[in-house]
Design a protein around this motif. Structure first.
Motif, mmCIF file in Angstrom:
data_model
loop_
_atom_site.group_PDB
_atom_site.id
_atom_site.type_symbol
_atom_site.label_atom_id
_atom_site.label_comp_id
_atom_site.label_asym_id
_atom_site.label_seq_id
_atom_site.Cartn_x
_atom_site.Cartn_y
_atom_site.Cartn_z
ATOM 1 N N ARG A 1 -3.042 8.182 -10.681
ATOM 2 C CA ARG A 1 -3.523 6.798 -10.529
ATOM 3 C C ARG A 1 -3.173 5.962 -11.759
ATOM 4 O O ARG A 1 -2.689 4.839 -11.644
ATOM 5 N N GLU B 1 -3.622 4.739 -2.318
ATOM 6 C CA GLU B 1 -4.625 5.573 -1.654
ATOM 7 C C GLU B 1 -4.175 7.026 -1.789
ATOM 8 O O GLU B 1 -3.000 7.325 -1.573
ATOM 9 N N ILE B 2 -5.099 7.890 -2.163
ATOM 10 C CA ILE B 2 -4.754 9.303 -2.307
ATOM 11 C C ILE B 2 -5.732 10.131 -1.492
ATOM 12 O O ILE B 2 -6.947 10.027 -1.660
ATOM 13 N N VAL B 3 -5.185 10.934 -0.598
ATOM 14 C CA VAL B 3 -5.957 11.876 0.203
ATOM 15 C C VAL B 3 -5.781 13.240 -0.463
ATOM 16 O O VAL B 3 -4.662 13.623 -0.806
ATOM 17 N N ARG C 1 0.203 5.479 0.374
ATOM 18 C CA ARG C 1 -0.760 6.555 0.607
ATOM 19 C C ARG C 1 -0.077 7.888 0.305
ATOM 20 O O ARG C 1 0.968 8.206 0.863
ATOM 21 N N GLU D 1 -0.615 12.205 -0.276
ATOM 22 C CA GLU D 1 -1.433 13.380 0.018
ATOM 23 C C GLU D 1 -1.151 14.381 -1.085
ATOM 24 O O GLU D 1 -0.006 14.832 -1.247
ATOM 25 N N MET E 1 0.838 -1.188 0.000
ATOM 26 C CA MET E 1 0.000 0.000 0.000
ATOM 27 C C MET E 1 0.879 1.245 0.000
ATOM 28 O O MET E 1 1.897 1.301 0.679
ATOM 29 N N ARG F 1 -1.724 -1.280 -3.449
ATOM 30 C CA ARG F 1 -2.934 -0.450 -3.435
ATOM 31 C C ARG F 1 -2.499 1.009 -3.289
ATOM 32 O O ARG F 1 -1.651 1.335 -2.459
#
Length: 117
Positions: free
Chosen positions: A42, A60-62, A27, A29, A25, A58
């Motif tokens: 993405r 994940e984008i905040v 993540r 920002e 994963m 995976r």
């Protein structure tokens, strides 16, 4: 498309730090005022990670919103619009948040050598 080079830099940074450890994963920002198209990141991520230890991870984008301070009236206001205008009409504003482009977290598979019984 600068998102490709940004994504290459992100993956390069992760693999340089973690070597061959399998990443599960990532993540990020990415502030809404950063001038980065999140959907392009993405897409590029899936292309760039091919053949690396990040492949299959995976993403994940905040996306934190923008916040600015008007130098004329002193008001602090929220905005996701890249054309920064205070509600008072002034364009003399300072961006306080929303320009972030950070690797916030990376999760790796546990290394069996790290497991103690």
């Amino acid at each position: 498309m600068h998102e490709l080079s940004l994504t290459e830099g992100i993956v390069s940074t992760i693999t340089a730090r973690l070597g061959d450890r399998r990443v599960v994963m990532v993540r990020l920002e990415i502030g809404k005022l950063a001038g980065v198209v999140v959907d392009s990141v993405r897409f590029c991520f899936d292309v760039v990670v091919a053949g690396t230890s990040v492949e299959g991870a995976r993403l994940e984008i905040v996306e934190p919103g923008g916040r600015a301070l008007c130098r004329d009236c002193g008001a602090e206001f929220l905005t996701d619009d890249p054309i920064l205008l205070c509600p008072c009409g002034s364009s003399d504003v300072e961006v306080l948040a929303g320009m972030e482009l950070l690797i916030k977290a990376v999760e790796v598979e546990p290394d069996v050598r790290d497991v103690r019984v």
